[in-house]
Scaffold this motif. Structure first.
Motif, PDB file in Angstrom:
ATOM      1  N   GLU A 131      48.443  57.226  39.483  1.00 11.49           N
ATOM      2  CA  GLU A 131      47.227  56.769  38.800  1.00 11.49           C
ATOM      3  C   GLU A 131      47.425  55.380  38.189  1.00 11.49           C
ATOM      4  N   MET A 132      48.629  55.117  37.742  1.00  8.29           N
ATOM      5  CA  MET A 132      48.930  53.792  37.198  1.00  8.29           C
ATOM      6  C   MET A 132      48.802  52.737  38.304  1.00  8.29           C
ATOM      7  N   ASP A 183      47.020  53.044  41.012  1.00  7.88           N
ATOM      8  CA  ASP A 183      45.591  53.000  41.305  1.00  7.88           C
ATOM      9  C   ASP A 183      44.885  52.053  40.330  1.00  7.88           C
ATOM     10  N   ALA A 184      45.221  52.199  39.070  1.00  2.00           N
ATOM     11  CA  ALA A 184      44.588  51.369  38.033  1.00  2.00           C
ATOM     12  C   ALA A 184      44.925  49.895  38.207  1.00  2.00           C
ATOM     13  N   LEU A 185      46.172  49.604  38.544  1.00  2.00           N
ATOM     14  CA  LEU A 185      46.578  48.210  38.722  1.00  2.00           C
ATOM     15  C   LEU A 185      45.811  47.559  39.868  1.00  2.00           C
ATOM     16  N   LEU A 212      42.918  48.458  40.945  1.00  2.00           N
ATOM     17  CA  LEU A 212      41.506  48.393  40.539  1.00  2.00           C
ATOM     18  C   LEU A 212      41.273  47.213  39.585  1.00  2.00           C
ATOM     19  N   ALA A 213      42.177  47.038  38.653  1.00  2.90           N
ATOM     20  CA  ALA A 213      42.002  45.993  37.631  1.00  2.90           C
ATOM     21  C   ALA A 213      42.317  44.602  38.173  1.00  2.90           C
ATOM     22  N   HIS A 214      43.179  44.539  39.172  1.00  2.00           N
ATOM     23  CA  HIS A 214      43.670  43.235  39.624  1.00  2.00           C
ATOM     24  C   HIS A 214      43.564  43.048  41.134  1.00  2.00           C
ATOM     25  N   PRO A 215      42.360  43.170  41.686  1.00  3.72           N
ATOM     26  CA  PRO A 215      42.201  42.992  43.131  1.00  3.72           C
ATOM     27  C   PRO A 215      42.634  41.591  43.538  1.00  3.72           C
ATOM     28  N   GLY A 216      43.151  41.493  44.738  1.00  2.00           N
ATOM     29  CA  GLY A 216      43.561  40.183  45.228  1.00  2.00           C
ATOM     30  C   GLY A 216      44.971  39.806  44.835  1.00  2.00           C
ATOM     31  N   TRP A 217      45.646  40.714  44.147  1.00  4.42           N
ATOM     32  CA  TRP A 217      47.013  40.420  43.682  1.00  4.42           C
ATOM     33  C   TRP A 217      48.049  41.069  44.606  1.00  4.42           C
ATOM     34  N   PRO A 257      49.109  39.105  36.734  1.00  4.45           N
ATOM     35  CA  PRO A 257      48.424  39.398  35.466  1.00  4.45           C
ATOM     36  C   PRO A 257      49.396  39.748  34.347  1.00  4.45           C
ATOM     37  N   PHE A 258      50.634  40.018  34.681  1.00  2.84           N
ATOM     38  CA  PHE A 258      51.602  40.449  33.677  1.00  2.84           C
ATOM     39  C   PHE A 258      52.495  39.336  33.161  1.00  2.84           C
ATOM     40  N   LEU A 309      45.910  53.741  32.624  1.00  2.07           N
ATOM     41  CA  LEU A 309      45.239  55.012  32.954  1.00  2.07           C
ATOM     42  C   LEU A 309      43.845  55.040  32.324  1.00  2.07           C
ATOM     43  N   TYR A 343      42.065  52.387  31.587  1.00  5.89           N
ATOM     44  CA  TYR A 343      41.271  51.398  32.308  1.00  5.89           C
ATOM     45  C   TYR A 343      40.652  52.011  33.565  1.00  5.89           C
ATOM     46  N   TRP A 399      41.454  39.149  34.213  1.00 15.03           N
ATOM     47  CA  TRP A 399      41.524  39.011  35.673  1.00 15.03           C
ATOM     48  C   TRP A 399      40.120  38.991  36.239  1.00 15.03           C
ATOM     49  N   GLY A 438      38.113  38.786  43.319  1.00 13.34           N
ATOM     50  CA  GLY A 438      39.412  39.158  43.869  1.00 13.34           C
ATOM     51  C   GLY A 438      40.542  38.430  43.180  1.00 13.34           C
TER      52      GLY A 438
END
Lengths: 342, 342
Positions: free
Chosen positions: A14-15, A17-19, A21-26, A328-329, B273, B275, B334, B339
């Motif tokens: 899920e983590m 998945d979230a990454l 989702l939050a950061h498309p294109g990365w 992003p990090f 999670l 997010y 982001w 993207g």
């Protein structure tokens, strides 16, 4: 014992998945289980790929250190567990742009075993690999066995410098040399104030009586050099910085990068108190802080505590630290020596 | 109860000392006690100044949101205590570039009192001021008393948008309008899992039994709307996002910025999670996440917990979010909608 999670078995997936989702294109996953991920633009033709990996629970490490100017792929294990050789191998193939692949990861038994297996698989495919173990945790082995040391927060300097070298088109030998150089120039030592709670176990990894601290703790709660009464911020910073500077033996007049890393639950204010005295210790040793990094770079879930890292700089490493990155990090260091100019 | 500090009385001043040491060229103190600080290049002739401030213990807030493209000055109180009117007044004079000064800060009694006094002092000097209270915490007052709400993590959008407007040379009325617009478009709701420990008191600000959470908690541990059994990450995210979206009543098809903020001790993995499910709730409401912010933006020392903020975007706010900033603490969002292009 309180965690904001769903089922522990789904924590890592899920983590991820979230990454995504939050950061498309990365990043893009390259296995069906999405435990191997690479830069969205991988492979980069003609450039060296860098694959890292390790257990989960250390964000921003390891996933967060993938991206332009950093590592190019990552294999993601369960919490505090090595990824599989297959996941590492798939990441390797996906980042190979014809110039070979560097394996750069923390020096832990399971990871070493699986990366070595992946290297054999890659070799059978004609993909040349090199390996550099991050081994900056000076509390984990004495100087005469420096190569046995564990990899902790100082790994960020390795990712940054090797990643910049790969990005500018250095050869595999060169990228490996720079990773080894960054690692050799870096020392870290940490202090733990409270344990980590693994999502599946839901109980602390160890106990530490109220009013005590563990000096030299590892990022999985590995025992340090000793346990003692909790000291002041100044005393802790002097203790950690003193040990580091004694081991590093940097020539007076040298510039260093100084990183104060939070292990998870320690307030940013407290990290700055450590930075303050550590900077004073560095200055007292005749060295000059050229770059300051303060924040959470390599964590251990909700462990309270911090580590101090010092990397001795030269012009080559300094130039590589300046190169741009995209993640992003990534938390950029502050150019202390130029009054923050950047 | 374990803190990495020296004497509690020196906590805030040593923290300021450390920030100035780690980040030269960023801020300069303008009072002997160094509790009023402004951008190193202040005053900016012809541009509106923005002064913020509040209690310590919330890093990156408030100090971290000063810099080019953000606020221009800050008054720093003791932990969870308002700065003095004198400190606010000194910051005001130091950022006044001839175009007036906006006061933008969280809606707390002590802060309101002291900022209002400072405004009177500034007025006597012929410095025009405007005030916008950040009041995004929807758990702290019902919609019909929205202006009574406290200011929490959503404040970052106000600093970002108003700061960008001031930087491009907008008038005081315009900068105030944009700050109010950003605030009006933002809702936040938090959940607390563990208390904060004040350095001086060395005991928790409240107690929360094992296995319980406080929904709607404030960033000083203010009671929320209710206490209940700790829920899963998904259930918490649905609860918070559901309440926010119900109160915000954004038109279907709108773009939003989504911020998941850690209160101090909650691992980054757990924030992700939250997010994940919050993004799903936003999408289910017919809205689109255009920008993702995940990390520690406004903390409460070592409190475990998190908050979710949603800001409804339009072209004006979106453009302002894109403007460059300069602060070691700023964590850029982001661009989900492009993207990650930026």
């Amino acid at each position: 014992m309180k965690k904001i999670i769903n089922h522990p078995d789904h924590f890592v997936d899920e983590m991820i998945d979230a990454l995504l989702l939050a950061h498309p294109g990365w990043l893009k996953p390259v296995t069906a289980d999405r435990r191997a991920l690479v830069r969205a633009d991988a492979p980069n033709a003609g450039k060296v790929g860098i694959v890292t990996g390790g257990g989960s629970g250390h964000l921003p490490a390891f996933l967060g250190y993938v991206g332009k100017g950093l590592a190019s792929g990552v294999a993601v294990g369960n919490v505090f567990s090595s990824p599989s050789s297959e996941q590492i191998y798939e990441a390797t193939k996906a980042v190979h742009g014809g110039a070979g692949v560097l394996y750069l990861y923390g020096n832990y038994g399971g990871d070493v075993f699986n990366f070595d297996l992946a290297a054999d698989l890659a070799d059978a495919d004609g993909i040349e690999t090199r390996t550099v173990h991050v081994a900056d945790d000076m509390a984990s082995a004495p100087p005469e066995r420096a190569s046995d040391r564990r990899g902790v927060a100082g790994m960020v300097f390795g990712f940054k410098c090797a990643g910049a070298a790969a990005e500018r088109g250095d050869t595999l030998d060169e990228v490996a040399r720079i990773a080894a150089k960054a690692n050799g120039a870096t020392r870290t030592m940490g202090v733990g104030l409270s344990p980590t709670i693994l999502p599946a176990a839901r109980k602390p990894t160890f106990t530490l009586p109220d009013g005590e601290m563990e000096i030299g703790i590892g990022i999985h709660g590995e025992p340090g050099t000793h346990r003692g009464k909790l000291e002041s911020a100044d005393a802790i910073a002097e203790r950690l910085a003193g040990a580091i500077l004694g081991d590093l033996r940097a020539e007076a007049g040298s510039s260093v990068a100084l990183l104060v890393n939070g292990l998870g639950a320690t307030p940013l204010e407290e990290l700055y108190l450590l930075y303050r005295r550590a900077e004073q210790a560095v200055a007292a040793a005749g060295l000059r802080v050229a770059r300051a990094y303060v924040g959470e770079y390599v964590t251990s879930l909700e462990m309270a505590g911090a580590s101090i890292s010092v990397m001795q700089l030269d012009e080559e490493l300094d130039t590589l630290l300046d190169a741009p990155v995209r993640s992003p990090f990534w938390r950029e260091g502050w150019r202390v020596d130029e009054g923050g100019a950047r």
